[in-house]
Design an enzyme around this catalytic site. Structure first.
Site, PDB file in Angstrom:
ATOM      1  N   HIS A   1      37.601  34.499  46.544  1.00 55.05           N
ATOM      2  CA  HIS A   1      38.022  34.079  45.212  1.00 55.05           C
ATOM      3  C   HIS A   1      37.796  35.210  44.206  1.00 55.05           C
ATOM      4  CE1 HIS A   1      38.083  29.872  46.643  1.00 55.05           C
ATOM      5  NE2 HIS A   1      38.840  29.657  45.581  1.00 55.05           N
TER       6      HIS A   1
ATOM      7  N   LYS B   1      34.433  33.391  39.488  1.00 51.13           N
ATOM      8  CA  LYS B   1      34.048  32.087  40.043  1.00 51.13           C
ATOM      9  C   LYS B   1      32.538  31.983  40.118  1.00 51.13           C
ATOM     10  CE  LYS B   1      35.128  28.814  43.736  1.00 51.13           C
ATOM     11  NZ  LYS B   1      35.382  27.746  42.744  1.00 51.13           N
TER      12      LYS B   1
END
Length: 264
Positions: A147, A151
């Site tokens: 990701h 995040k």
């Protein structure tokens, strides 16, 4: 439907676009920092969040905030009785506590680690594949996800759900390991590893590896709009199913409940 958005960062803005395109009205946006939020609240002030939502006349709430704020928001919003969809991850270890609160106050919450229709189809594919491959003992299994570097949690809620599906399909995998190994993994351990880099929306891969070959199943998100669209549709269905009595108030629900027949 009149919708309140709690959390007005990048996802909050996408949720607003999706809700408007579906013909809904966004009656308020609540955030601790976003300069264009209709209501700004102090960090940790769940009472202010609930007051802003109630005064807006919202008929449904979508919460995409931050792992550090989500529990306070849930605890404040559930007692309002307004159907609540939560997309923030990082609180699965407290679901029993939330379920008890929902039962006590009559509030209703629907949550998912990932609202993407494609990801939820991927869950089913992964579980079926793990079940099939488990018939061949030479294949080991692992999960990897990547990701963007903004995040806050790791592994992602989606990766953890994928791992649960792998374990549901393969009874030989009984322990999930999310940390680095400092010794050889045991045969019953399923490794779930994470990478954070750049602006990647989300990539999840399941590996089935044998001495002869490797099979990979991968879901790659092109952006976050699919998550936003899925969350809006989930709120639509949640409110509709509550109104018709097909779902009961005072409970926690998931994708299989609000999209019956698709993801169960």
């Amino acid at each position: 439907m009149k919708i309140a958005l709690v959390g007005y960062g990048k996802m909050g803005h996408m949720l607003e676009q999706s809700a408007l395109s579906c013909g809904h009205e966004v009656v308020t946006t609540v955030d601790v920092a976003a300069p264009d939020a209709k209501v700004k609240v102090a960090a940790g002030d769940g009472a202010a969040v609930a007051a802003a939502v109630q005064s807006s006349g919202a008929e449904g709430v979508i919460e995409f905030s931050h792992p550090t704020a989500v529990m306070g928001n849930i605890q404040a919003l559930l007692p309002t009785g307004i159907p609540l969809v939560v997309g923030t991850t990082g609180w699965t270890d407290r679901e029993a506590e939330v379920a008890a609160l929902a039962a006590k106050c009559g509030g209703t919450l629907m949550r998912s680690a990932n609202f993407s229709i494609g990801v939820n189809l991927f869950y089913k594919i992964v579980q079926e594949a793990a079940s099939f491959v488990s018939n061949f003992s030479e294949y080991d299994m692992a999960v990897w996800e990547m990701h963007h570097n903004q995040k806050a949690d790791s592994p992602s809620g989606t990766a953890l759900e994928i791992a649960r599906r792998v374990m549901a399909g393969n009874s030989a995998k009984t322990e999930m390991v999310t940390d680095a190994f400092h010794e050889r993994p045991k045969a019953n351990q399923l490794h779930v590893s994470s990478t954070r880099c750049g602006s990647v929306p989300g990539t999840h891969t399941v590996f089935f590896d044998s001495p002869a070959d490797t099979i990979e199943l991968t879901h790659t998100a092109r952006g976050r709009q699919g998550f936003a669209n899925g969350a809006v549709h989930a709120l639509e269905n949640l409110c509709s199913l509550l109104a018709t009595g097909k779902l009961e108030r005072g409970r926690l629900y998931g994708m299989a409940d609000v999209f019956p027949g698709l993801f169960d």
